[in-house]
Design a protein around this motif. Structure first.
Motif, PDB file in Angstrom:
ATOM      1  N   GLU A 152       0.855  -1.189   0.000  1.00 11.58           N
ATOM      2  CA  GLU A 152       0.000   0.000   0.000  1.00 11.58           C
ATOM      3  C   GLU A 152       0.884   1.229   0.000  1.00 11.58           C
ATOM      4  O   GLU A 152       1.867   1.304   0.728  1.00 11.58           O
ATOM      5  CB  GLU A 152      -0.917   0.017   1.228  1.00 11.58           C
ATOM      6  CG  GLU A 152      -1.871   1.189   1.231  1.00 11.58           C
ATOM      7  CD  GLU A 152      -2.915   1.130   2.322  1.00 11.58           C
ATOM      8  OE1 GLU A 152      -3.758   2.043   2.357  1.00 11.58           O
ATOM      9  OE2 GLU A 152      -2.911   0.187   3.137  1.00 11.58           O
ATOM     10  N   SER A 153       0.518   2.174  -0.851  1.00 10.53           N
ATOM     11  CA  SER A 153       1.214   3.455  -0.898  1.00 10.53           C
ATOM     12  C   SER A 153       0.194   4.561  -0.677  1.00 10.53           C
ATOM     13  O   SER A 153      -0.959   4.281  -0.350  1.00 10.53           O
ATOM     14  CB  SER A 153       1.931   3.627  -2.241  1.00 10.53           C
ATOM     15  OG  SER A 153       0.986   3.743  -3.294  1.00 10.53           O
ATOM     16  N   LYS A 154       0.607   5.774  -0.904  1.00 10.40           N
ATOM     17  CA  LYS A 154      -0.267   6.929  -0.661  1.00 10.40           C
ATOM     18  C   LYS A 154      -1.515   6.929  -1.545  1.00 10.40           C
ATOM     19  O   LYS A 154      -2.563   7.405  -1.135  1.00 10.40           O
ATOM     20  CB  LYS A 154       0.548   8.203  -0.888  1.00 10.40           C
ATOM     21  CG  LYS A 154      -0.065   9.453  -0.355  1.00 10.40           C
ATOM     22  CD  LYS A 154       0.895  10.623  -0.516  1.00 10.40           C
ATOM     23  CE  LYS A 154       0.272  11.886   0.012  1.00 10.40           C
ATOM     24  NZ  LYS A 154       1.158  13.037  -0.168  1.00 10.40           N
ATOM     25  N   GLN A 155      -1.405   6.372  -2.754  1.00 16.43           N
ATOM     26  CA  GLN A 155      -2.534   6.414  -3.687  1.00 16.43           C
ATOM     27  C   GLN A 155      -2.827   5.083  -4.373  1.00 16.43           C
ATOM     28  O   GLN A 155      -3.501   5.056  -5.399  1.00 16.43           O
ATOM     29  CB  GLN A 155      -2.285   7.484  -4.750  1.00 16.43           C
ATOM     30  CG  GLN A 155      -2.237   8.879  -4.158  1.00 16.43           C
ATOM     31  CD  GLN A 155      -2.057   9.936  -5.211  1.00 16.43           C
ATOM     32  OE1 GLN A 155      -1.260   9.796  -6.133  1.00 16.43           O
ATOM     33  NE2 GLN A 155      -2.821  11.008  -5.083  1.00 16.43           N
ATOM     34  N   GLN A 161     -15.361  -0.328  -1.970  1.00 11.58           N
ATOM     35  CA  GLN A 161     -15.008  -0.352  -0.542  1.00 11.58           C
ATOM     36  C   GLN A 161     -13.917   0.678  -0.256  1.00 11.58           C
ATOM     37  O   GLN A 161     -13.940   1.344   0.778  1.00 11.58           O
ATOM     38  CB  GLN A 161     -14.561  -1.755  -0.109  1.00 11.58           C
ATOM     39  CG  GLN A 161     -15.656  -2.784  -0.110  1.00 11.58           C
ATOM     40  CD  GLN A 161     -16.799  -2.508   0.870  1.00 11.58           C
ATOM     41  OE1 GLN A 161     -16.777  -1.591   1.683  1.00 11.58           O
ATOM     42  NE2 GLN A 161     -17.824  -3.323   0.798  1.00 11.58           N
ATOM     43  N   THR A 162     -12.986   0.832  -1.186  1.00 13.46           N
ATOM     44  CA  THR A 162     -11.927   1.828  -1.020  1.00 13.46           C
ATOM     45  C   THR A 162     -12.518   3.233  -1.039  1.00 13.46           C
ATOM     46  O   THR A 162     -12.135   4.086  -0.226  1.00 13.46           O
ATOM     47  CB  THR A 162     -10.851   1.666  -2.116  1.00 13.46           C
ATOM     48  OG1 THR A 162     -10.313   0.335  -2.027  1.00 13.46           O
ATOM     49  CG2 THR A 162      -9.732   2.673  -1.954  1.00 13.46           C
ATOM     50  N   GLY A 216     -13.061   7.911   1.205  1.00 11.75           N
ATOM     51  CA  GLY A 216     -13.838   9.101   0.863  1.00 11.75           C
ATOM     52  C   GLY A 216     -13.395   9.776  -0.421  1.00 11.75           C
ATOM     53  O   GLY A 216     -13.639  10.966  -0.620  1.00 11.75           O
ATOM     54  N   VAL A 217     -12.731   9.023  -1.297  1.00 13.39           N
ATOM     55  CA  VAL A 217     -12.285   9.550  -2.590  1.00 13.39           C
ATOM     56  C   VAL A 217     -12.635   8.560  -3.688  1.00 13.39           C
ATOM     57  O   VAL A 217     -12.807   7.360  -3.430  1.00 13.39           O
ATOM     58  CB  VAL A 217     -10.759   9.822  -2.601  1.00 13.39           C
ATOM     59  CG1 VAL A 217     -10.394  10.926  -1.633  1.00 13.39           C
ATOM     60  CG2 VAL A 217      -9.967   8.564  -2.311  1.00 13.39           C
ATOM     61  N   THR A 275      -5.053  -4.077  -8.431  1.00  9.04           N
ATOM     62  CA  THR A 275      -4.477  -2.789  -8.104  1.00  9.04           C
ATOM     63  C   THR A 275      -5.631  -1.823  -7.931  1.00  9.04           C
ATOM     64  O   THR A 275      -6.442  -1.647  -8.849  1.00  9.04           O
ATOM     65  CB  THR A 275      -3.546  -2.281  -9.225  1.00  9.04           C
ATOM     66  OG1 THR A 275      -2.540  -3.272  -9.467  1.00  9.04           O
ATOM     67  CG2 THR A 275      -2.909  -0.961  -8.848  1.00  9.04           C
ATOM     68  N   VAL A 276      -5.740  -1.225  -6.756  1.00 15.19           N
ATOM     69  CA  VAL A 276      -6.766  -0.220  -6.490  1.00 15.19           C
ATOM     70  C   VAL A 276      -6.054   1.117  -6.400  1.00 15.19           C
ATOM     71  O   VAL A 276      -5.095   1.273  -5.642  1.00 15.19           O
ATOM     72  CB  VAL A 276      -7.537  -0.513  -5.188  1.00 15.19           C
ATOM     73  CG1 VAL A 276      -8.613   0.537  -4.963  1.00 15.19           C
ATOM     74  CG2 VAL A 276      -8.148  -1.909  -5.231  1.00 15.19           C
ATOM     75  N   LYS A 277      -6.527   2.080  -7.198  1.00 11.74           N
ATOM     76  CA  LYS A 277      -5.905   3.409  -7.237  1.00 11.74           C
ATOM     77  C   LYS A 277      -6.932   4.462  -6.872  1.00 11.74           C
ATOM     78  O   LYS A 277      -8.112   4.313  -7.140  1.00 11.74           O
ATOM     79  CB  LYS A 277      -5.353   3.697  -8.630  1.00 11.74           C
ATOM     80  CG  LYS A 277      -4.248   2.765  -9.036  1.00 11.74           C
ATOM     81  CD  LYS A 277      -3.697   3.150 -10.388  1.00 11.74           C
ATOM     82  CE  LYS A 277      -2.529   2.235 -10.721  1.00 11.74           C
ATOM     83  NZ  LYS A 277      -1.629   2.845 -11.681  1.00 11.74           N
ATOM     84  N   TRP A 278      -6.440   5.552  -6.285  1.00 13.12           N
ATOM     85  CA  TRP A 278      -7.296   6.668  -5.928  1.00 13.12           C
ATOM     86  C   TRP A 278      -6.482   7.952  -5.980  1.00 13.12           C
ATOM     87  O   TRP A 278      -5.260   7.926  -5.971  1.00 13.12           O
ATOM     88  CB  TRP A 278      -7.914   6.475  -4.543  1.00 13.12           C
ATOM     89  CG  TRP A 278      -6.897   6.337  -3.446  1.00 13.12           C
ATOM     90  CD1 TRP A 278      -6.318   7.339  -2.720  1.00 13.12           C
ATOM     91  CD2 TRP A 278      -6.313   5.127  -2.967  1.00 13.12           C
ATOM     92  NE1 TRP A 278      -5.419   6.820  -1.821  1.00 13.12           N
ATOM     93  CE2 TRP A 278      -5.401   5.458  -1.947  1.00 13.12           C
ATOM     94  CE3 TRP A 278      -6.477   3.780  -3.286  1.00 13.12           C
ATOM     95  CZ2 TRP A 278      -4.651   4.512  -1.255  1.00 13.12           C
ATOM     96  CZ3 TRP A 278      -5.729   2.839  -2.604  1.00 13.12           C
ATOM     97  CH2 TRP A 278      -4.836   3.206  -1.603  1.00 13.12           C
ATOM     98  N   ASP A 279      -7.186   9.055  -6.057  1.00 12.94           N
ATOM     99  CA  ASP A 279      -6.561  10.372  -6.028  1.00 12.94           C
ATOM    100  C   ASP A 279      -7.170  11.122  -4.859  1.00 12.94           C
ATOM    101  O   ASP A 279      -8.383  11.337  -4.813  1.00 12.94           O
ATOM    102  CB  ASP A 279      -6.826  11.101  -7.343  1.00 12.94           C
ATOM    103  CG  ASP A 279      -6.103  12.442  -7.439  1.00 12.94           C
ATOM    104  OD1 ASP A 279      -5.668  12.972  -6.380  1.00 12.94           O
ATOM    105  OD2 ASP A 279      -5.983  12.959  -8.552  1.00 12.94           O
ATOM    106  N   LEU A 280      -6.359  11.509  -3.914  1.00 11.27           N
ATOM    107  CA  LEU A 280      -6.844  12.175  -2.703  1.00 11.27           C
ATOM    108  C   LEU A 280      -7.545  13.500  -3.007  1.00 11.27           C
ATOM    109  O   LEU A 280      -8.289  14.011  -2.172  1.00 11.27           O
ATOM    110  CB  LEU A 280      -5.696  12.380  -1.718  1.00 11.27           C
ATOM    111  CG  LEU A 280      -5.081  11.077  -1.182  1.00 11.27           C
ATOM    112  CD1 LEU A 280      -3.848  11.368  -0.335  1.00 11.27           C
ATOM    113  CD2 LEU A 280      -6.102  10.285  -0.385  1.00 11.27           C
TER     114      LEU A 280
END
Length: 151
Positions: free
Chosen positions: A79-82, A115-116, A121-122, A140-145
């Motif tokens: 897991e990383s920041k995004q 779920q992510t 909340g993003v 791989t689950v990705k998100w942008d804060l």
């Protein structure tokens, strides 16, 4: 006769099983016939819908859900920041990858993406990476804060 507790009912339900043939009949044959060429996309959105119906607050709850749903053993590899990398393994996945080379895991990917979103909340999206060698699936689950979800 005494009534069963919720825990006892869950244990009873966990001992029930579905033959792999029956599971694959629905997942790989029937759904493909019903949904046609749009199967992967529709399963992704179905996974998101299931996640909205069963919102989970922790990664441990997600792991437990996968086990209870019979989807397999889910582990977090990194897991990383995004981004988060999950790995899914089970006898069912081994059978699906061996018997149905075009098998998709978009249902599970959509579930993880939603779920992510719920937990962080993003806006989030997930990508599947089936690995026939090793009989596992990575997600791989990705998100942008910066992409906050409005309530």
């Amino acid at each position: 006769m005494s009534e069963l507790t919720i825990q006892e009912k869950l244990i009873q339900k966990e001992t029930l099983s579905v033959p792999i043939f029956g599971y694959n009949l629905i997942r790989e044959d029937l759904l493909q016939d019903l949904l046609g060429k749009d199967t992967p996309e529709l399963l992704y959105w179905a996974g998101k819908r299931i996640a909205r119906k069963y919102p989970l607050n922790t990664s441990d709850e997600i792991t437990a859900f996968f086990h209870q749903a019979g989807w397999g053993t889910l582990t977090i590899k990194s897991e990383s920041k995004q981004e988060k990398l999950f790995e899914l393994q089970s006898d069912v996945i081994t059978e699906r990858l061996n018997s149905y080379p075009d098998s998709t895991f978009h249902l599970e990917a959509g579930f993880l993406a939603q779920q992510t979103e719920h937990q962080k909340g993003v806006l989030s999206e997930a990508f599947e990476h089936p690995r026939k060698k090793g009989a596992k699936v990575q997600f791989t689950v990705k998100w942008d804060l910066k992409d906050k979800i409005e309530d």
